[in-house]
Design a protein around this motif. Structure first.
Motif, PDB file in Angstrom:
ATOM      1  N   PRO A   1     104.214 -67.543 -22.862  1.00  0.00           N
ATOM      2  CA  PRO A   1     104.477 -66.105 -22.939  1.00  0.00           C
ATOM      3  C   PRO A   1     105.212 -65.690 -24.219  1.00  0.00           C
ATOM      4  O   PRO A   1     105.151 -64.531 -24.625  1.00  0.00           O
ATOM      5  N   ALA A   2     105.895 -66.631 -24.871  1.00  0.00           N
ATOM      6  CA  ALA A   2     106.657 -66.276 -26.073  1.00  0.00           C
ATOM      7  C   ALA A   2     105.773 -66.181 -27.310  1.00  0.00           C
ATOM      8  O   ALA A   2     106.135 -65.545 -28.292  1.00  0.00           O
ATOM      9  N   ASN A   3     104.595 -66.841 -27.236  1.00  0.00           N
ATOM     10  CA  ASN A   3     103.789 -66.975 -28.444  1.00  0.00           C
ATOM     11  C   ASN A   3     103.193 -65.680 -28.977  1.00  0.00           C
ATOM     12  O   ASN A   3     103.041 -65.510 -30.177  1.00  0.00           O
TER      13      ASN A   3
ATOM     14  N   ARG B   1     109.043 -59.305 -31.026  1.00  0.00           N
ATOM     15  CA  ARG B   1     110.434 -59.684 -30.722  1.00  0.00           C
ATOM     16  C   ARG B   1     111.189 -60.136 -31.980  1.00  0.00           C
ATOM     17  O   ARG B   1     112.352 -60.476 -31.910  1.00  0.00           O
ATOM     18  N   HIS B   2     110.463 -60.224 -33.085  1.00  0.00           N
ATOM     19  CA  HIS B   2     111.097 -60.700 -34.319  1.00  0.00           C
ATOM     20  C   HIS B   2     111.213 -59.561 -35.328  1.00  0.00           C
ATOM     21  O   HIS B   2     110.336 -58.706 -35.396  1.00  0.00           O
TER      22      HIS B   2
ATOM     23  N   GLY C   1     102.925 -76.175 -22.638  1.00  0.00           N
ATOM     24  CA  GLY C   1     102.044 -75.117 -23.127  1.00  0.00           C
ATOM     25  C   GLY C   1     102.203 -73.846 -22.332  1.00  0.00           C
ATOM     26  O   GLY C   1     102.756 -72.853 -22.825  1.00  0.00           O
ATOM     27  N   PRO C   2     101.765 -73.851 -21.048  1.00  0.00           N
ATOM     28  CA  PRO C   2     101.859 -72.630 -20.237  1.00  0.00           C
ATOM     29  C   PRO C   2     103.292 -72.150 -20.048  1.00  0.00           C
ATOM     30  O   PRO C   2     103.535 -70.948 -19.964  1.00  0.00           O
ATOM     31  N   PHE C   3     104.254 -73.083 -20.005  1.00  0.00           N
ATOM     32  CA  PHE C   3     105.631 -72.702 -19.715  1.00  0.00           C
ATOM     33  C   PHE C   3     106.229 -71.827 -20.813  1.00  0.00           C
ATOM     34  O   PHE C   3     106.914 -70.852 -20.550  1.00  0.00           O
ATOM     35  N   PHE C   4     105.934 -72.200 -22.060  1.00  0.00           N
ATOM     36  CA  PHE C   4     106.507 -71.432 -23.177  1.00  0.00           C
ATOM     37  C   PHE C   4     105.516 -70.431 -23.766  1.00  0.00           C
ATOM     38  O   PHE C   4     105.839 -69.691 -24.674  1.00  0.00           O
TER      39      PHE C   4
END
Lengths: 102, 314
Positions: free
Chosen positions: A80-82, A87-88, A75-78
């Motif tokens: 920042p991308a959410n 970026r899309h 959860g916390p690791f990825f």
């Protein structure tokens, strides 16, 4: 129980095997092999995972040398991308006339 | 999350069809069942080399010898894919191997039967590998990622095994009267043991319900067995081979072939170690393991010395 019969106390180290399925393709994980050194790991990897030209190139890496992310931290690791929709490409609008052409 | 909540979340992932990967949380029992099942599968592939290896030097032609060599080598490969996948559950390969050489771990009962003629090699390809395909096609969808992936790899190679056997058997079944007799005799001996490969009937299979709940398996032993029988009857008819079961009959209602009572006493006897080849197989495997020990040690020592030399030079 194993100790009584084990006449080989040295298990060969474990290597992770990656192979390139074709020219220009990215390498893929295939599985692992045991081998005493890198050279034999390569040969064992070929005999185990590429008997039918599944790969045109092979990498072997000592399994102990791989650092992997942990599922608990996923959860916390990825995270920042959410929240970075910008970026899309869908985030941006394009005039209708231009859109039609593509 | 407490254990109860973790279990619930785990089951939800399974129900959604997600794959479980090595580092994911999993119930201890799921891990244990997988280790048991996957290592048993791996041992079976390795022991499976013995009955067929028996005929490599006596293959009827160079072509058949090359085919059989390649097939037996594939079986070794399958064993290694499966050991590799089992090791992702945090067990050592050497312990798994020693567990079956000197301990209680099992392998498929089918490999405790002898290969008496070359026709047996044809029938093993057709029936035994055919049964393995039915089972492994299901396991290729298993909930445990590494096990599913190993089975996908295996399935790709297994159809060559089945086809080479079926082709040879078809040839024999249309050959001289002696060849036809040999072919039918081999089918007569292997038919019932092959049906036992799917395991005990559902009513006596203690692990099935749990394995299905966790989607390690998706079909019961009896369901898999039925689909194998249906397919085999058709294939036997096509090449003029008779299935040795007087009760075999097409059931219009179910659309399946009903078959006779499997000799389960024999199954339990072989599982418990008293089949025609149990002792011989274990002896051969122990011999290979023990007599190979010095090679494994020497290779390790060679690698150590080579590295020492390289370190010094640099």
């Amino acid at each position: 129980m194993s100790a009584d019969h084990s006449n080989n106390n040295v298990e060969w180290p474990l290597w992770e095997v990656f192979y390139q399925p074709g020219n220009g393709k990215p390498f893929e994980h295939a599985g692992s092999v045991h081998a005493p050194d890198a050279e034999m790991a390569l040969q064992n990897a070929r005999d185990t995972y590429a008997r039918r030209n599944e790969g045109i190139a092979i990498w072997v890496v000592p399994s102990s040398q791989i650092t992997a992310s942990t599922p608990e931290d996923v959860g916390p690791f990825f995270d920042p991308a959410n929240d970075k929709a910008y970026r899309h490409p869908q985030f941006y609008s394009t005039p209708r006339a231009v859109k039609k052409r593509t | 999350m407490n254990t109860q909540e973790k279990l619930k979340a785990f089951q939800q992932r399974i129900d959604k069809g997600e794959k479980i990967e090595p580092k994911d949380w999993m119930p201890e029992r799921y891990r244990k069942q997988l280790i048991r099942m996957m290592s048993q599968h791996a041992h079976s592939e390795i022991v499976g080399m013995l009955p067929e290896g028996n005929w490599i030097t006596r293959a009827p032609s160079l072509k058949r010898k090359m085919v059989l060599l390649a097939k037996v080598q594939d079986e070794a490969g399958h064993g290694l894919y499966l050991y590799s996948a089992t090791e992702t559950l945090g067990v050592k390969r050497q312990n798994l191997v020693e567990d079956y050489l000197y301990g209680k771990a099992k392998y498929s009962s089918i490999f405790n039967y002898p290969t008496l003629s070359y026709a047996d090699i044809c029938v093993i390809g057709w029936l035994v590998d055919g049964a393995a395909i039915v089972n492994q096609t299901m396991l290729a969808k298993s909930s445990y990622g590494p096990y599913a992936r190993a089975n996908i790899r295996i399935c790709k190679e297994e159809s060559f095994h089945k086809k080479q056997g079926y082709e040879m058997l078809a040839k024999m079944a249309s050959g001289s009267p002696d060849q036809q007799k040999m072919a039918q005799d081999a089918v007569n001996r292997w038919w019932w043991p092959t049906l036992m490969m799917f395991g005990p009937p559902d009513t006596e299979s203690p692990n099935s319900a749990e394995l299905i709940k966790w989607r390690v398996k998706s079909k019961t032993n009896d369901e898999l067995r039925q689909s194998f029988v249906d397919r085999s009857v058709m294939e036997a008819q096509a090449i003029g081979i008779e299935i040795p079961d007087p009760d075999l009959k097409y059931n219009e209602e179910t659309g399946h072939w009903d078959f006779g009572e499997i000799p389960w006493d024999e199954f339990w006897r072989v599982i418990k170690g008293d089949g025609p080849m149990n002792r011989e197989r274990l002896k051969a495997r122990r011999k290979a393991y023990e007599e190979g020990a010095w090679v494994r040690e020497a290779a390790m020592e060679y690698a150590r010395k080579k590295k020492l030399k390289e370190d010094k030079a640099s």
